[in-house]
Design a protein around this motif. Structure first.
Motif, mmCIF file in Angstrom:
data_model
loop_
_atom_site.group_PDB
_atom_site.id
_atom_site.type_symbol
_atom_site.label_atom_id
_atom_site.label_comp_id
_atom_site.label_asym_id
_atom_site.label_seq_id
_atom_site.Cartn_x
_atom_site.Cartn_y
_atom_site.Cartn_z
ATOM 1 N N LYS B 7 0.827 -1.209 0.000
ATOM 2 C CA LYS B 7 0.000 0.000 0.000
ATOM 3 C C LYS B 7 0.861 1.259 0.000
ATOM 4 O O LYS B 7 0.402 2.327 -0.336
ATOM 5 C CB LYS B 7 -0.888 0.014 1.250
ATOM 6 N N ASP B 8 2.095 1.116 0.435
ATOM 7 C CA ASP B 8 2.937 2.301 0.604
ATOM 8 C C ASP B 8 3.710 2.672 -0.646
ATOM 9 O O ASP B 8 4.347 3.702 -0.678
ATOM 10 C CB ASP B 8 3.952 2.051 1.735
ATOM 11 N N ILE B 9 3.719 1.800 -1.626
ATOM 12 C CA ILE B 9 4.559 2.068 -2.787
ATOM 13 C C ILE B 9 3.764 1.982 -4.091
ATOM 14 O O ILE B 9 2.712 1.332 -4.152
ATOM 15 C CB ILE B 9 5.748 1.071 -2.855
ATOM 16 N N VAL B 10 4.279 2.640 -5.111
ATOM 17 C CA VAL B 10 3.628 2.632 -6.419
ATOM 18 C C VAL B 10 3.864 1.272 -7.084
ATOM 19 O O VAL B 10 4.992 0.768 -7.089
ATOM 20 C CB VAL B 10 4.183 3.765 -7.303
ATOM 21 N N LEU B 11 2.786 0.675 -7.615
ATOM 22 C CA LEU B 11 2.885 -0.616 -8.308
ATOM 23 C C LEU B 11 2.685 -0.399 -9.802
ATOM 24 O O LEU B 11 2.115 0.611 -10.221
ATOM 25 C CB LEU B 11 1.801 -1.565 -7.800
ATOM 26 N N LEU B 12 3.129 -1.374 -10.567
ATOM 27 C CA LEU B 12 2.913 -1.280 -12.020
ATOM 28 C C LEU B 12 1.429 -1.092 -12.326
ATOM 29 O O LEU B 12 1.049 -0.359 -13.236
ATOM 30 C CB LEU B 12 3.424 -2.546 -12.710
ATOM 31 N N SER B 13 0.565 -1.714 -11.541
ATOM 32 C CA SER B 13 -0.882 -1.613 -11.816
ATOM 33 C C SER B 13 -1.434 -0.205 -11.577
ATOM 34 O O SER B 13 -2.515 0.111 -12.027
ATOM 35 C CB SER B 13 -1.666 -2.618 -10.983
ATOM 36 N N HIS B 14 -0.696 0.625 -10.875
ATOM 37 C CA HIS B 14 -1.157 2.008 -10.740
ATOM 38 C C HIS B 14 -1.098 2.751 -12.067
ATOM 39 O O HIS B 14 -1.631 3.854 -12.194
ATOM 40 C CB HIS B 14 -0.307 2.760 -9.700
ATOM 41 N N GLY B 15 -0.425 2.165 -13.030
ATOM 42 C CA GLY B 15 -0.332 2.836 -14.322
ATOM 43 C C GLY B 15 -1.108 2.108 -15.405
ATOM 44 O O GLY B 15 -0.980 2.447 -16.579
ATOM 45 N N ASP B 16 -1.938 1.121 -15.022
ATOM 46 C CA ASP B 16 -2.582 0.303 -16.068
ATOM 47 C C ASP B 16 -3.903 0.872 -16.554
ATOM 48 O O ASP B 16 -4.565 0.305 -17.413
ATOM 49 C CB ASP B 16 -2.760 -1.143 -15.580
ATOM 50 N N GLY B 17 -4.313 2.007 -16.010
ATOM 51 C CA GLY B 17 -5.547 2.633 -16.458
ATOM 52 C C GLY B 17 -6.784 2.097 -15.760
ATOM 53 O O GLY B 17 -7.904 2.527 -16.029
ATOM 54 N N GLY B 18 -6.585 1.154 -14.847
ATOM 55 C CA GLY B 18 -7.731 0.551 -14.164
ATOM 56 C C GLY B 18 -8.035 1.232 -12.849
ATOM 57 O O GLY B 18 -7.795 2.429 -12.667
ATOM 58 N N LEU B 19 -8.541 0.419 -11.922
ATOM 59 C CA LEU B 19 -9.013 0.934 -10.657
ATOM 60 C C LEU B 19 -7.916 1.634 -9.854
ATOM 61 O O LEU B 19 -8.126 2.704 -9.281
ATOM 62 C CB LEU B 19 -9.582 -0.238 -9.838
ATOM 63 N N LEU B 20 -6.732 1.022 -9.844
ATOM 64 C CA LEU B 20 -5.652 1.617 -9.053
ATOM 65 C C LEU B 20 -5.210 2.957 -9.636
ATOM 66 O O LEU B 20 -4.859 3.881 -8.909
ATOM 67 C CB LEU B 20 -4.456 0.657 -8.968
ATOM 68 N N THR B 21 -5.234 3.055 -10.977
ATOM 69 C CA THR B 21 -4.900 4.337 -11.618
ATOM 70 C C THR B 21 -5.894 5.404 -11.173
ATOM 71 O O THR B 21 -5.529 6.528 -10.822
ATOM 72 C CB THR B 21 -4.942 4.207 -13.151
ATOM 73 N N HIS B 22 -7.150 5.012 -11.176
ATOM 74 C CA HIS B 22 -8.214 5.923 -10.776
ATOM 75 C C HIS B 22 -7.994 6.403 -9.342
ATOM 76 O O HIS B 22 -8.092 7.585 -9.041
ATOM 77 C CB HIS B 22 -9.562 5.198 -10.896
ATOM 78 N N GLN B 23 -7.640 5.434 -8.496
ATOM 79 C CA GLN B 23 -7.386 5.751 -7.095
ATOM 80 C C GLN B 23 -6.228 6.748 -6.946
ATOM 81 O O GLN B 23 -6.304 7.700 -6.186
ATOM 82 C CB GLN B 23 -7.003 4.458 -6.384
ATOM 83 N N LEU B 24 -5.167 6.487 -7.734
ATOM 84 C CA LEU B 24 -3.982 7.349 -7.698
ATOM 85 C C LEU B 24 -4.355 8.785 -8.082
ATOM 86 O O LEU B 24 -3.953 9.755 -7.444
ATOM 87 C CB LEU B 24 -2.932 6.797 -8.669
ATOM 88 N N LEU B 25 -5.181 8.885 -9.132
ATOM 89 C CA LEU B 25 -5.615 10.209 -9.583
ATOM 90 C C LEU B 25 -6.394 10.909 -8.483
ATOM 91 O O LEU B 25 -6.140 12.073 -8.168
ATOM 92 C CB LEU B 25 -6.512 10.072 -10.821
ATOM 93 N N GLN B 26 -7.366 10.180 -7.907
ATOM 94 C CA GLN B 26 -8.224 10.792 -6.890
ATOM 95 C C GLN B 26 -7.414 11.185 -5.651
ATOM 96 O O GLN B 26 -7.551 12.280 -5.124
ATOM 97 C CB GLN B 26 -9.339 9.804 -6.467
ATOM 98 N N ALA B 130 -4.183 19.425 -17.091
ATOM 99 C CA ALA B 130 -4.204 18.111 -17.744
ATOM 100 C C ALA B 130 -2.951 17.376 -17.314
ATOM 101 O O ALA B 130 -1.964 17.989 -16.908
ATOM 102 C CB ALA B 130 -4.231 18.255 -19.270
ATOM 103 N N GLY B 131 -3.012 16.063 -17.395
ATOM 104 C CA GLY B 131 -1.832 15.323 -16.963
ATOM 105 C C GLY B 131 -1.894 13.869 -17.356
ATOM 106 O O GLY B 131 -2.868 13.413 -17.968
ATOM 107 N N ASP B 132 -0.852 13.153 -17.033
ATOM 108 C CA ASP B 132 -0.789 11.736 -17.368
ATOM 109 C C ASP B 132 0.148 11.060 -16.376
ATOM 110 O O ASP B 132 1.060 11.696 -15.840
ATOM 111 C CB ASP B 132 -0.251 11.562 -18.798
ATOM 112 N N THR B 133 -0.095 9.793 -16.131
ATOM 113 C CA THR B 133 0.777 9.036 -15.238
ATOM 114 C C THR B 133 1.110 7.701 -15.864
ATOM 115 O O THR B 133 0.216 6.997 -16.345
ATOM 116 C CB THR B 133 0.077 8.747 -13.897
ATOM 117 N N LYS B 134 2.380 7.370 -15.899
ATOM 118 C CA LYS B 134 2.806 6.041 -16.339
ATOM 119 C C LYS B 134 3.711 5.464 -15.256
ATOM 120 O O LYS B 134 4.446 6.207 -14.600
ATOM 121 C CB LYS B 134 3.602 6.125 -17.644
ATOM 122 N N VAL B 135 3.624 4.156 -15.092
ATOM 123 C CA VAL B 135 4.522 3.489 -14.157
ATOM 124 C C VAL B 135 5.379 2.511 -14.955
ATOM 125 O O VAL B 135 4.853 1.776 -15.807
ATOM 126 C CB VAL B 135 3.734 2.738 -13.061
#
Lengths: 371, 339
Positions: B7-26, B130-135
């Motif tokens: 939970k404390d670190i960024v995972l590859l899935s934070h950049g996959d455009g799914g739920l975790l990405t959404h969470q990161l944005l919010q 505007a912005g973008d995030t990739k992991v």
């Protein structure tokens, strides 16, 4: 203290004595006096203070063999680069100015881009600390420098030994200043009226180590410090000798340089290193002018532990670094200077190291109009 | 245990455009950068513009270390682009921000960076719209890289350009030189030097807007980033064909910077700044501009450092001794990844 040594008013007062003296000497010689600053740090200090422009016409200052990167032989440079290229498992630790020096086919910077591990360190102590913190890496530190660097490198080996480190070694291409000056002054073609001796080196060796310059070769010499006022004083003392026809080795940097130098530094150098014959760019083989680690320390000697073979190296075609280092020509006299050889695409090492005669001249004094 | 840690670190899935990405944005970007244009979360931010000329600039930031005395990569990413617009005579309005994050980067650090960007945007009066995030995988990038693009309106009456420089113009700098480059170096290398050198990283647009409004004699400005004063002055000289004559004795450099650069064999004139600019101004406005910078805008170390003369694109430095030397472009960075 530093501010006083840079005090422009004091500087101008000294200059008002120095300039007429330089003219007097030039008048007697029928040409500008040619003085050689042996040390690369002097080259930089002269360029940065604008001293050359202030004495132009009556005095010429030429750089000598005092930039460690510049005098390192092409073969040594090729060997260092080949080590980095052939052993990507090693971490090659180096002072920053070795990074861009061109070997025959490559440079450490290029090899780093291809995957070699090259780390820049500001001191050998930093390299040994890195080795202690990275036990999984084998660290090879490039010992490039003169009497000023060698004691610190010896100390890093001492630290590695006392801490029981198994992953630290040194590739020593250290060089000694007195033997090369002996070689330089023996050259019958040489036209140097006086030597500004390297202040930092003399803090280790002591003034006496350079007595031979005056005694054996009858060339006036003054140990010089590095602030503009130090340099002007040393030049003044040199010109005074020339005018009176004397030749002595004078200590113009007594606030740091002693007669016998720094005994502790000399002892550790002697304990860890032995003098060997080495190749200098521009000078060829100079007997007993290099330092190799003592045989008993072969475990810390990268030349023993990681030997590399390179084919015979020839300096780049047209490169006149050798003549520049001997004070035979000024940087701008080299046919490659600022044409094929620039700091971005250096052909010879004098253009790479920030202390190199050509790099300092290019950076601070050269104007495009000259080409 | 592992879950707690993840939970404390960024995972590859934070950049996959799914739920975790959404969470990161919010949790990070929308929370800190909050504004109507960004909150709409459409594919492109749509905004209306006014008539007039616009300026746009983009910059990628890869500074190592990401936190340094006086700032961090987020603050730098905002200042860098804002300052590029400002010295071009534009009032920055909107930014975009793209993040490339290395897998395993701690969220606490990401939050500090994003908060710092938001704070700097408020100081500069700009919005990230505007912005973008990739992991990317561990080792495929170093911690975090940020690219910002900024747009702004050219200030009415701002008339800047190489062609305006003429002999007699005065050259000013807005403060002490060399701090950013040296602060990064000292932070990065374990040199064992106990120093107080702090990066000068700061948005310059408010100060520049004020002087551009008042001084029509301002002919050119440049933020003194990579390559420092020397390289930037040389670039301007070459592009405009005039010579710069600078006075070494008056160049503002902090004592600590002077001392340490001396020790390390570096030249502060070639070290990067991230909150200083050079300005060329008509001679008749030079004194008043200097007074205004110092007294009204608190740029207490602003200095008049020399003038422009007819020539061939060289930069000359009158040394303290009365000699001259040239300043040429920096060749080979003394240190990579400073911004």
């Amino acid at each position: 203290m530093l501010d006083k040594l840079r005090d422009p008013e004091l500087g101008k007062r000294i200059l008002s004595k120095l300039a007429p003296l330089a003219q007097e000497v030039a008048g007697r010689l029928g040409r500008p006096a040619i003085l050689m600053e042996v040390c690369g740090t002097h080259t930089m200090a002269i360029a940065r203070s604008g001293l050359r422009s202030l004495l132009a016409g009556s005095l010429e200052l030429r750089s000598g063999p005092g930039c460690p990167v510049c005098v390192t032989g092409q073969g040594d440079i090729d060997r260092i680069i080949a080590l980095a290229a052939s052993r990507p498992d090693l971490v090659i630790g180096t002072f920053g100015d070795m990074l861009r020096v061109s070997g025959t086919n490559s440079s450490l910077e290029q090899e780093r881009a291809r995957g070699a591990q090259v780390e820049i360190f500001y001191s050998p102590a930093e390299a040994v600390t890195f080795a202690a913190g990275h036990p999984q890496n084998e660290v090879v530190f490039l010992g490039v420098g003169f009497e000023t660097t060698a004691p610190a490198v010896a100390l890093s080996v001492a630290v590695a030994r006392s801490r029981g480190l198994k992953n630290y070694s040194v590739l020593s291409v250290h060089k000694l200043v007195p033997p090369v000056l002996e070689n330089l002054l023996s050259d019958p073609e040489l036209k140097i009226d006086g030597l500004l001796l390297p202040g930092h080196v003399c803090t280790v060796t002591g003034r006496k180590a350079f007595d031979f310059v005056a005694n054996k070769f009858n060339v006036p010499a003054v140990v010089a410090g590095f602030e503009p006022i130090d340099l002007m004083e040393a030049i003044y003392l040199l010109l005074k000798q020339i005018v009176s026809g004397r030749a002595e080795t004078v200590n113009g940097y007594p606030r740091l340089v002693r007669e016998d130098g720094n005994n502790k530094a000399k002892e550790i150098m002697k304990e860890y290193f032995k003098p060997v014959n080495v190749y200098w760019r521009g000078f060829g083989m100079v007997p007993q002018s290099g330092l190799a680690l003592q045989e008993s320390l072969s475990f810390y000697d990268a030349a023993v532990r990681f030997p590399v073979e390179v084919s015979e190296s020839v300096p780049p075609k047209g490169c006149a670094c050798g003549d520049v280092l001997k004070g035979k020509i000024a940087s701008s006299d080299c046919p490659l200077f600022a044409r094929r050889c620039t700091p971005l695409q250096p052909v010879g090492p004098c253009m790479v190291s920030t202390e190199g005669a050509c790099a300092a001249y290019y950076q601070y004094e050269w104007s495009k109009a000259e080409v | 245990m592992a879950e707690e840690k993840d939970k404390d670190i960024v995972l590859l899935s934070h950049g996959d455009g799914g739920l975790l990405t959404h969470q990161l944005l919010q949790d990070f970007f929308l929370r800190y950068f909050k504004n109507d244009l960004l909150d709409s979360l459409t594919d492109a931010a749509v905004f209306s513009s006014e008539p007039g000329r616009m300026a746009i600039s983009t910059d990628a930031f890869v500074v190592d270390p990401v936190f340094f005395p006086g700032g961090d990569i987020g603050k730098l990413a905002v200042c860098g682009t804002v300052n590029d617009l400002a010295v071009s005579g534009a009032q920055p309005l909107y930014l975009t921000a793209s993040f490339v994050i290395e897998e395993g980067f701690p969220f606490t650090d990401l939050e500090k960076i994003v908060a710092s960007m938001a704070r700097t945007c408020r100081d500069a009066g700009v919005q990230i719209i505007a912005g973008d995030t990739k992991v990317v995988g561990r080792g495929q990038a170093d911690k975090v890289y940020i690219t910002t693009t900024g747009v702004g309106y050219l200030l009415p009456g701002a008339n800047l350009g190489y062609q305006r420089l003429e002999p007699g113009d005065k050259v000013l700098v807005s403060g002490c030189l060399g701090n950013h480059g040296l602060a990064i170096l000292l932070q990065r290398e374990a040199l064992g030097l106990d120093s107080q050198v702090v990066s000068d990283c700061a948005p310059l647009n408010n100060m520049i807007t004020e002087i551009l409004k008042r001084f029509k004699g301002i002919k050119l400005m440049r933020d003194l980033t990579r390559g420092g004063l020397a390289t930037n002055a040389k670039e301007i000289a070459m592009s405009s064909g005039v010579d710069f004559w600078l006075d070494e004795a008056v160049l503002p450099v902090e004592d600590s910077v002077k001392g340490i650069t001396e020790l390390l064999g570096l030249d502060p004139l070639y070290l990067a700044n991230e909150g200083k600019f050079l300005v060329v101004v008509a001679v008749e406005e030079a004194d008043e501009l200097l007074r205004y910078l110092r007294e009204d805008l608190s740029a207490e170390y602003a200095c008049q450092i020399g003038d422009i003369q007819a020539g061939k694109g060289n930069v000359y430095l009158r040394t303290a001794l009365g000699g001259t030397r040239q300043l040429n472009m920096m060749a080979g960075a003394p240190l990579p990844r400073i911004c």
